[in-house]
Design an enzyme around this catalytic site. Structure first.
Site, PDB file in Angstrom:
ATOM      1  N   HIS A 118       0.826  -1.208   0.000  1.00 46.25           N
ATOM      2  CA  HIS A 118       0.000   0.000   0.000  1.00 46.25           C
ATOM      3  C   HIS A 118       0.859   1.256   0.000  1.00 46.25           C
ATOM      4  O   HIS A 118       0.420   2.316   0.421  1.00 46.25           O
ATOM      5  CB  HIS A 118      -0.965  -0.021   1.192  1.00 46.25           C
ATOM      6  CG  HIS A 118      -1.932  -1.167   1.104  1.00 46.25           C
ATOM      7  ND1 HIS A 118      -2.642  -1.625   2.180  1.00 46.25           N
ATOM      8  CD2 HIS A 118      -2.290  -1.970   0.069  1.00 46.25           C
ATOM      9  CE1 HIS A 118      -3.416  -2.644   1.814  1.00 46.25           C
ATOM     10  NE2 HIS A 118      -3.197  -2.881   0.530  1.00 46.25           N
ATOM     11  N   SER A 197      -6.472  -7.677   9.497  1.00 52.10           N
ATOM     12  CA  SER A 197      -7.870  -8.114   9.645  1.00 52.10           C
ATOM     13  C   SER A 197      -8.318  -8.941   8.449  1.00 52.10           C
ATOM     14  O   SER A 197      -9.386  -9.532   8.451  1.00 52.10           O
ATOM     15  CB  SER A 197      -8.769  -6.885   9.817  1.00 52.10           C
ATOM     16  OG  SER A 197      -8.575  -5.995   8.727  1.00 52.10           O
ATOM     17  N   ASN A 221      -2.305 -13.035  15.724  1.00 50.90           N
ATOM     18  CA  ASN A 221      -3.283 -11.963  15.913  1.00 50.90           C
ATOM     19  C   ASN A 221      -4.000 -12.229  17.223  1.00 50.90           C
ATOM     20  O   ASN A 221      -4.354 -13.378  17.490  1.00 50.90           O
ATOM     21  CB  ASN A 221      -4.290 -11.987  14.741  1.00 50.90           C
ATOM     22  CG  ASN A 221      -5.101 -10.716  14.656  1.00 50.90           C
ATOM     23  OD1 ASN A 221      -5.618 -10.236  15.665  1.00 50.90           O
ATOM     24  ND2 ASN A 221      -5.200 -10.152  13.460  1.00 50.90           N
ATOM     25  N   ALA A 239       2.090  -9.292  18.176  1.00 48.55           N
ATOM     26  CA  ALA A 239       3.359  -9.431  17.444  1.00 48.55           C
ATOM     27  C   ALA A 239       4.550  -9.353  18.390  1.00 48.55           C
ATOM     28  O   ALA A 239       5.474 -10.176  18.326  1.00 48.55           O
ATOM     29  CB  ALA A 239       3.442  -8.340  16.379  1.00 48.55           C
TER      30      ALA A 239
HETATM   31  N1  APR Z   1      -0.226  -7.697  17.292  1.00 52.00           N
HETATM   32  C1  APR Z   1      -0.806  -8.401  16.278  1.00 52.00           C
HETATM   33  N2  APR Z   1      -2.002  -8.081  15.742  1.00 52.00           N
HETATM   34  C2  APR Z   1      -2.638  -7.004  16.252  1.00 52.00           C
HETATM   35  C3  APR Z   1      -2.113  -6.230  17.311  1.00 52.00           C
HETATM   36  C4  APR Z   1      -0.858  -6.616  17.821  1.00 52.00           C
HETATM   37  N3  APR Z   1      -0.291  -5.937  18.828  1.00 52.00           N
HETATM   38  N4  APR Z   1      -3.005  -5.217  17.589  1.00 52.00           N
HETATM   39  C5  APR Z   1      -4.029  -5.369  16.723  1.00 52.00           C
HETATM   40  N5  APR Z   1      -3.822  -6.441  15.938  1.00 52.00           N
HETATM   41  C6  APR Z   1      -4.663  -6.950  14.846  1.00 52.00           C
HETATM   42  C7  APR Z   1      -6.127  -6.648  14.987  1.00 52.00           C
HETATM   43  O1  APR Z   1      -6.775  -7.675  15.718  1.00 52.00           O
HETATM   44  C8  APR Z   1      -6.577  -6.643  13.518  1.00 52.00           C
HETATM   45  O2  APR Z   1      -6.939  -7.952  13.104  1.00 52.00           O
HETATM   46  O3  APR Z   1      -4.236  -6.275  13.677  1.00 52.00           O
HETATM   47  C9  APR Z   1      -5.321  -6.207  12.762  1.00 52.00           C
HETATM   48  C10 APR Z   1      -5.387  -4.789  12.220  1.00 52.00           C
HETATM   49  O4  APR Z   1      -6.401  -4.772  11.247  1.00 52.00           O
HETATM   50  P1  APR Z   1      -6.609  -3.422  10.403  1.00 52.00           P
HETATM   51  O5  APR Z   1      -6.633  -2.272  11.339  1.00 52.00           O
HETATM   52  O6  APR Z   1      -7.774  -3.679   9.494  1.00 52.00           O
HETATM   53  O7  APR Z   1      -5.258  -3.290   9.567  1.00 52.00           O
HETATM   54  P2  APR Z   1      -4.903  -3.975   8.197  1.00 52.00           P
HETATM   55  O8  APR Z   1      -5.479  -5.358   8.103  1.00 52.00           O
HETATM   56  O9  APR Z   1      -3.458  -3.839   8.000  1.00 52.00           O
HETATM   57  O10 APR Z   1      -5.670  -3.013   7.149  1.00 52.00           O
HETATM   58  C11 APR Z   1      -5.449  -3.267   5.782  1.00 52.00           C
HETATM   59  O11 APR Z   1      -6.723  -1.281   5.208  1.00 52.00           O
HETATM   60  O12 APR Z   1      -7.291   0.939   5.535  1.00 52.00           O
HETATM   61  C12 APR Z   1      -6.510   0.067   4.793  1.00 52.00           C
HETATM   62  O13 APR Z   1      -4.543   0.705   3.735  1.00 52.00           O
HETATM   63  C13 APR Z   1      -5.058   0.378   4.986  1.00 52.00           C
HETATM   64  O14 APR Z   1      -3.207  -1.180   4.852  1.00 52.00           O
HETATM   65  C14 APR Z   1      -4.461  -0.936   5.477  1.00 52.00           C
HETATM   66  C15 APR Z   1      -5.493  -1.956   5.042  1.00 52.00           C
END
Ligand code: APR
Ligand code: ZN
Length: 251
Positions: A118, A197, A221, A239
């Site tokens: 991204h 997610s 996760n 993580a």
């Molecule tokens: N360690 C591991 N996982 C974690 C932690 C942690 N400390 N804290 C939160 N999470 C998990 C949450 O449970 C969730 O499943 O990380 C995930 C974050 O999900 P999103 O906020 O949806 O992030 P992501 O999946 O990277 O989003 C994808 O969406 O908005 C767009 O471009 C943006 O790259 C992003 C994309």
């Protein structure tokens, strides 16, 4: 945090490890995720007002201020123990990282990153002529409503962050590097899907592609996600908790 033996055994027996990381990878560094309940950015902000080219075209100072604050925030935080563990893992196994994250925390922890699917929040470019911008950028000390974006020295256009906004195509090189890494996977290799997610495609489709190549897919996760069911193993932890323990178990 107890990591299932079968996960340790899988990584121990792997020649290659493909890391597919998302915003949760950087959460313990203090970078907010997007969809976590309460703390997710998209709980507080409407992505269609901030993460689209149309939003930037309609109100460049509003969108630019939001990203300038996130640049400042990323600059002010450090990689966490999870980032550092992955950098250490690269000394033990062939590690490829493909991340959805636009921060540089994997790199600052010492990892090579094969793909920023991204884009990068620091890869500034002109929104009109696409010329990369490496001029001065005034970053706000605090979140603020509006800041005029820098102006392109070539065409006077508004400079934008080099992130992929909703509706935009992913960088060819990042997609190609990720798909090549998946195609190179063999049975016995491991995919660590960390902190995503599993909602945003095409990134959300990569774990299934990797499974089809015979790799063992492990989700790291704290909670269940859209892709948990297609992982061979899930490690319900963060993580920065899980990855150092996993790497220590390989020593
Ligand atoms: N360690 C591991 N996982 C974690 C932690 C942690 N400390 N804290 C939160 N999470 C998990 C949450 O449970 C969730 O499943 O990380 C995930 C974050 O999900 P999103 O906020 O949806 O992030 P992501 O999946 O990277 O989003 C994808 O969406 O908005 C767009 O471009 C943006 O790259 C992003 C994309
Ligand atoms: Zn320009």
């Amino acid at each position: 945090m107890t990591i299932p033996d079968e996960v340790v055994d899988a990584v121990r027996g792997a020649r290659r490890v493909l890391v597919l990381s998302g915003a949760g990878m950087s959460a313990e560094s203090g970078v907010p995720t997007f969809r976590d309940a309460q703390t997710g950015l998209w709980e507080e902000f409407d992505p269609s007002q901030l993460a689209t080219a149309e939003a930037f075209r309609l109100d460049p100072p509003f969108v630019w201020a939001w990203y300038a604050w996130r640049m400042q925030l990323v600059r002010g935080v450090e990689p966490n123990d999870g980032h550092r563990a992955l950098a250490e893992l690269a000394g033990l196994r062939e590690v490829t990282i493909s991340t959805q994250n636009v921060d540089d925390l994997h790199e600052r922890a010492g990892s090579a990153v094969a793909a920023h699917l991204h884009g990068s929040i620091f890869a500034l470019r002109c929104s009109d002529c696409e010329t990369p911008y490496d001029g001065d950028v005034d970053l706000p000390a605090e979140p603020t409503e509006r800041i005029d974006p820098p102006t392109c020295p070539q065409c006077e256009g508004d400079v934008r962050p080099g992130v992929v906004w909703f509706g935009e195509v992913l960088p060819d090189d990042a997609v190609a590097a990720t798909e090549a890494a998946i195609e190179a996977l063999e049975p016995g290799d491991v995919v660590l899907v960390i902190g995503t997610s599993g909602i945003v495609y095409p990134a959300a489709g990569y774990p299934a592609m990797a499974r089809a190549e015979g790799a063992t897919v492990v989700e790291v996760n704290p909670v269940d996600t859209e892709i948990s069911d297609m992982c061979h193993h899930v490690v319900r932890g963060t993580a920065a908790q899980v990855l150092p323990e996993l790497v220590a178990a390989l020593q």
